[in-house]
Write a protein that holds these residues in place. Structure first.
Motif, PDB file in Angstrom:
ATOM      1  N   ASN A 128       0.838  -1.215   0.000  1.00  0.00           N
ATOM      2  CA  ASN A 128       0.000   0.000   0.000  1.00  0.00           C
ATOM      3  C   ASN A 128       0.866   1.255   0.000  1.00  0.00           C
ATOM      4  O   ASN A 128       0.572   2.216  -0.714  1.00  0.00           O
ATOM      5  CB  ASN A 128      -0.942   0.003   1.205  1.00  0.00           C
ATOM      6  CG  ASN A 128      -2.049  -1.024   1.070  1.00  0.00           C
ATOM      7  OD1 ASN A 128      -2.395  -1.442  -0.023  1.00  0.00           O
ATOM      8  ND2 ASN A 128      -2.591  -1.442   2.201  1.00  0.00           N
ATOM      9  N   TYR A 129       1.903   1.261   0.797  1.00  0.00           N
ATOM     10  CA  TYR A 129       2.794   2.421   0.870  1.00  0.00           C
ATOM     11  C   TYR A 129       3.499   2.653  -0.469  1.00  0.00           C
ATOM     12  O   TYR A 129       3.512   3.779  -0.989  1.00  0.00           O
ATOM     13  CB  TYR A 129       3.816   2.238   1.992  1.00  0.00           C
ATOM     14  CG  TYR A 129       4.815   3.362   2.065  1.00  0.00           C
ATOM     15  CD1 TYR A 129       4.421   4.636   2.467  1.00  0.00           C
ATOM     16  CD2 TYR A 129       6.139   3.162   1.708  1.00  0.00           C
ATOM     17  CE1 TYR A 129       5.322   5.683   2.527  1.00  0.00           C
ATOM     18  CE2 TYR A 129       7.057   4.204   1.773  1.00  0.00           C
ATOM     19  CZ  TYR A 129       6.642   5.463   2.174  1.00  0.00           C
ATOM     20  OH  TYR A 129       7.538   6.500   2.218  1.00  0.00           O
ATOM     21  N   THR A 131       2.646   1.579  -3.437  1.00  0.00           N
ATOM     22  CA  THR A 131       1.654   1.936  -4.451  1.00  0.00           C
ATOM     23  C   THR A 131       1.279   3.413  -4.329  1.00  0.00           C
ATOM     24  O   THR A 131       1.151   4.120  -5.330  1.00  0.00           O
ATOM     25  CB  THR A 131       0.403   1.051  -4.331  1.00  0.00           C
ATOM     26  OG1 THR A 131       0.786  -0.311  -4.544  1.00  0.00           O
ATOM     27  CG2 THR A 131      -0.658   1.438  -5.350  1.00  0.00           C
ATOM     28  N   ARG A 132       1.120   3.893  -3.094  1.00  0.00           N
ATOM     29  CA  ARG A 132       0.823   5.315  -2.888  1.00  0.00           C
ATOM     30  C   ARG A 132       1.935   6.193  -3.460  1.00  0.00           C
ATOM     31  O   ARG A 132       1.684   7.183  -4.151  1.00  0.00           O
ATOM     32  CB  ARG A 132       0.624   5.604  -1.402  1.00  0.00           C
ATOM     33  CG  ARG A 132       0.019   6.996  -1.183  1.00  0.00           C
ATOM     34  CD  ARG A 132       0.022   7.409   0.252  1.00  0.00           C
ATOM     35  NE  ARG A 132       1.378   7.912   0.492  1.00  0.00           N
ATOM     36  CZ  ARG A 132       1.982   7.917   1.661  1.00  0.00           C
ATOM     37  NH1 ARG A 132       1.406   7.448   2.717  1.00  0.00           N
ATOM     38  NH2 ARG A 132       3.203   8.395   1.783  1.00  0.00           N
ATOM     39  N   LEU A 133       3.192   5.822  -3.209  1.00  0.00           N
ATOM     40  CA  LEU A 133       4.315   6.593  -3.765  1.00  0.00           C
ATOM     41  C   LEU A 133       4.301   6.562  -5.290  1.00  0.00           C
ATOM     42  O   LEU A 133       4.568   7.583  -5.936  1.00  0.00           O
ATOM     43  CB  LEU A 133       5.647   6.055  -3.237  1.00  0.00           C
ATOM     44  CG  LEU A 133       5.955   6.294  -1.768  1.00  0.00           C
ATOM     45  CD1 LEU A 133       7.304   5.659  -1.406  1.00  0.00           C
ATOM     46  CD2 LEU A 133       5.959   7.782  -1.436  1.00  0.00           C
ATOM     47  N   ARG A 135       1.667   6.227  -7.215  1.00  0.00           N
ATOM     48  CA  ARG A 135       0.560   7.083  -7.669  1.00  0.00           C
ATOM     49  C   ARG A 135       0.941   8.562  -7.534  1.00  0.00           C
ATOM     50  O   ARG A 135       0.640   9.364  -8.411  1.00  0.00           O
ATOM     51  CB  ARG A 135      -0.706   6.780  -6.880  1.00  0.00           C
ATOM     52  CG  ARG A 135      -1.282   5.421  -7.204  1.00  0.00           C
ATOM     53  CD  ARG A 135      -2.674   5.223  -6.649  1.00  0.00           C
ATOM     54  NE  ARG A 135      -3.127   3.868  -6.829  1.00  0.00           N
ATOM     55  CZ  ARG A 135      -3.411   3.283  -7.971  1.00  0.00           C
ATOM     56  NH1 ARG A 135      -3.288   3.951  -9.092  1.00  0.00           N
ATOM     57  NH2 ARG A 135      -3.824   2.036  -8.034  1.00  0.00           N
ATOM     58  N   GLU A 136       1.596   8.919  -6.442  1.00  0.00           N
ATOM     59  CA  GLU A 136       2.015  10.307  -6.231  1.00  0.00           C
ATOM     60  C   GLU A 136       3.067  10.749  -7.244  1.00  0.00           C
ATOM     61  O   GLU A 136       3.198  11.940  -7.519  1.00  0.00           O
ATOM     62  CB  GLU A 136       2.559  10.485  -4.810  1.00  0.00           C
ATOM     63  CG  GLU A 136       1.496  10.417  -3.742  1.00  0.00           C
ATOM     64  CD  GLU A 136       2.057  10.412  -2.327  1.00  0.00           C
ATOM     65  OE1 GLU A 136       3.304  10.435  -2.151  1.00  0.00           O
ATOM     66  OE2 GLU A 136       1.248  10.367  -1.383  1.00  0.00           O
ATOM     67  N   SER A 144      -6.684  -0.109  -9.907  1.00  0.00           N
ATOM     68  CA  SER A 144      -6.989  -1.282  -9.089  1.00  0.00           C
ATOM     69  C   SER A 144      -8.422  -1.723  -9.349  1.00  0.00           C
ATOM     70  O   SER A 144      -9.223  -0.992  -9.944  1.00  0.00           O
ATOM     71  CB  SER A 144      -6.814  -0.950  -7.609  1.00  0.00           C
ATOM     72  OG  SER A 144      -7.823  -0.051  -7.198  1.00  0.00           O
ATOM     73  N   GLU A 147     -10.867   0.774  -7.972  1.00  0.00           N
ATOM     74  CA  GLU A 147     -11.018   1.969  -8.790  1.00  0.00           C
ATOM     75  C   GLU A 147     -11.851   1.707 -10.034  1.00  0.00           C
ATOM     76  O   GLU A 147     -12.636   2.543 -10.459  1.00  0.00           O
ATOM     77  CB  GLU A 147      -9.646   2.521  -9.192  1.00  0.00           C
ATOM     78  CG  GLU A 147      -8.863   3.057  -8.016  1.00  0.00           C
ATOM     79  CD  GLU A 147      -7.416   3.338  -8.355  1.00  0.00           C
ATOM     80  OE1 GLU A 147      -6.882   4.276  -7.758  1.00  0.00           O
ATOM     81  OE2 GLU A 147      -6.838   2.643  -9.203  1.00  0.00           O
TER      82      GLU A 147
END
Length: 151
Positions: A128-129, A131-133, A135-136, A144, A147
């Motif tokens: 999750n971490y 993937t967040r980076l 996306r950012e 996903s 989504e």
């Protein structure tokens, strides 16, 4: 003793290692249209580029990453190494007539199912971490399932 899934452990760890490599590549080549595969393959597909080397570079590129997350990533790579180097020999336990795979002949008490459970318990936070980076970073990603369902 519960069975363990060596392939699942290795697959989870490889996915995390790949995400770390992609994030490092995006850091050095912030063109948000695509990943610089030439850089990534030349730098990270080399025997000298261990998972922990990549983790170390990642931490320098993303200094906002907490030490707790760094420790989780480090632990995944450590567990991965245990599973990657399991030999094809068995150790007989005194309380059983059935042997079990032992990755280290000096440590006959390694519980591989426990290590697998530990890895499976910490990988969602890491995924999750990372993937967040990703996306950012602005890098176009495949949406996903959640989504896609929101559309």
């Amino acid at each position: 003793m519960r069975e363990f899934d060596r392939n699942n452990v290795l697959s989870k760890a490889i996915n995390i290692e790949t995400m770390v490599s992609i994030l490092i590549t995006v850091y050095f080549f912030p063109d948000r249209k695509a990943i610089n595969m030439d850089f990534m393959s030349k730098l990270f597909n080399d025997e000298a580029a261990s998972a922990n080397y990549k983790r170390s570079v990642f931490m320098k590129c993303y200094p906002g990453t907490t030490s707790a997350m760094d420790n989780k990533i480090r632990r995944v790579f450590s567990i991965r190494n245990t599973f990657a180097h399991i030999g094809g020999f068995f150790v007989e336990r005194p309380d059983s007539t059935v042997g079990h795979l032992n990755p280290n002949p000096l440590k006959s008490d390694v519980d591989l199912s426990k290590l697998e459970a530990e890895l499976l318990g910490i990988t969602p936070d890491i995924e999750n971490y990372l993937t967040r980076l990703l996306r950012e970073s602005g890098l176009p990603l495949i949406p996903s399932e959640d989504e896609v369902g929101e559309s």
